[in-house]
Design an enzyme around this catalytic site. Structure first.
Site, PDB file in Angstrom:
ATOM      1  N   ARG A 220     -75.309  10.380  16.817  1.00  0.00           N
ATOM      2  CA  ARG A 220     -74.694  11.117  17.557  1.00  0.00           C
ATOM      3  C   ARG A 220     -73.392  10.095  18.481  1.00  0.00           C
ATOM      4  O   ARG A 220     -72.921  10.354  19.445  1.00  0.00           O
ATOM      5  CB  ARG A 220     -75.120  12.089  18.590  1.00  0.00           C
ATOM      6  N   HIS A 223     -69.487  10.610  15.624  1.00  0.00           N
ATOM      7  CA  HIS A 223     -68.537  11.760  15.802  1.00  0.00           C
ATOM      8  C   HIS A 223     -67.688  11.560  17.068  1.00  0.00           C
ATOM      9  O   HIS A 223     -66.847  12.728  17.360  1.00  0.00           O
ATOM     10  CB  HIS A 223     -69.546  12.960  15.753  1.00  0.00           C
ATOM     11  N   ASP A 224     -67.896  10.805  17.869  1.00  0.00           N
ATOM     12  CA  ASP A 224     -67.147  10.902  19.143  1.00  0.00           C
ATOM     13  C   ASP A 224     -65.687  10.033  18.792  1.00  0.00           C
ATOM     14  O   ASP A 224     -64.785  10.155  20.042  1.00  0.00           O
ATOM     15  CB  ASP A 224     -67.811   9.765  20.193  1.00  0.00           C
ATOM     16  N   ASN A 270     -66.179  21.384  19.206  1.00  0.00           N
ATOM     17  CA  ASN A 270     -66.537  20.550  20.689  1.00  0.00           C
ATOM     18  C   ASN A 270     -65.943  19.098  20.841  1.00  0.00           C
ATOM     19  O   ASN A 270     -65.688  18.811  21.889  1.00  0.00           O
ATOM     20  CB  ASN A 270     -68.196  20.569  20.675  1.00  0.00           C
TER      21      ASN A 270
END
Length: 313
Positions: A220, A223-224, A270
């Site tokens: 994770r 994806h930032d 998001n």
């Protein structure tokens, strides 16, 4: 899980509000033929990447339909959208949705702010610990990681994924690398810091020297960030990685056409709201890993929320 369903329902509503506010359904209703995402973006004056992502999410929600013409996806309203989301329809709910969306969106816009206080950061880390408690073992078992004796979890937070890793692969040791504030909270509040097989290192993975390891985990993380920043980080990881080592990317993978799974599309929106990143397809991760020097890129879906991409040096 009810919490997950409630969260998804809130996100469904926000997608609907955003599409109404931008005028997506009005534009497609007035168009003489289905439009591709570039045409929609041009008419609306919106970001090409964000527009395509929003359109594909609307397809997954059955608000739009997509067909491929001349190698490009083109979009049109479904009967549901034509009936309830277009101004001229006798049963239109567009104005009520616009009112609701503009009211609710005040809170949603604040999500772009980074986690500020220690209490909020701690809560965020606890949330991720819940995620890895549920899915950590599954995603770490997607590939056999036992050949990698020293594993470094970049941006590893509380150490929850590292703890799952040493539990699943007892012969390995793990390093959690994160910014100083996160490491300090992890040592105060989480049990991974008490495991002698797990060590914590402070630093910024974009700037500071990375610990040498056999395998680097980026869970994770990518994806930032934009493609350019991901490429920069992957090049740094490649240089630090031991010969014969590798990298494990853990992310929620989009389908090849970018129009599913729905949960991943919502995650990607998001990212659009909160960060500068997005979710990606397997091909897009290969396109990032290959130029960084990694080879033998393999993608594996787990059947859960998060999938695994393993590449070797």
């Amino acid at each position: 899980m009810p919490t997950s369903l409630n969260k998804n329902q809130h996100n469904f509503n926000r997608v609907l509000f955003a599409a109404c506010e931008l005028g997506v359904f009005e534009l497609l209703a007035e168009a003489l033929e289905p439009l591709d995402s570039a045409a929609v973006s041009s008419h609306l004056g919106s970001s090409p990447q964000g527009t395509e992502l929003l359109l594909n999410t609307c397809v997954s929600l059955k608000l739009l339909q997509a067909d491929v013409r001349g190698g490009k996806a083109v979009y049109a309203n479904t009967e549901l959208a034509s009936t309830y989301l277009v101004r001229g329809s006798p049963r239109s709910q567009r104005d009520m949705l616009l009112y609701a969306g503009r009211t609710a969106y005040v809170c949603w816009r604040h999500l772009a702010e980074a986690v500020r206080s220690e209490d909020e950061r701690l809560q965020f880390m606890q949330g991720l610990q819940d995620v890895w408690r549920l899915e950590g073992a599954t995603v770490l078992a997607a590939f056999d990681l036992s050949p990698f004796p020293l594993i470094c979890d970049l941006g590893g937070g509380s150490g929850a994924l590292a703890k799952a890793c040493v539990s699943l692969y007892p012969g390995c040791r793990a390093i959690v690398f994160d910014i100083p504030g996160v490491v300090q909270i992890a040592k105060r509040h989480f049990s991974a810091s008490e495991d002698e097989r797990i060590s914590f290192h402070e630093g910024d993975f974009f700037k500071d020297a990375l610990p040498e390891a056999d395998l680097y985990i980026l869970a994770r993380v990518l994806h930032d960030w934009t493609d350019a920043k991901c490429s920069h980080l992957l090049q740094r990881v490649y240089r630090a990685c031991r010969t014969g080592g590798g990298i494990l990317v853990i992310e929620s993978l989009l389908d090849t056409d970018g129009r599913g799974p729905l949960t991943t599309l919502l995650y990607s929106l998001n990212m659009l709201v909160q960060t500068e990143g997005r979710e990606r397809t397997p091909a897009e991760y290969r396109a990032l890993l290959g130029p960084a020097g990694f080879r033998d890129v393999r993608c594996r879906r787990t059947g859960g929320t998060y999938d695994a991409v393993l590449a070797r040096k």
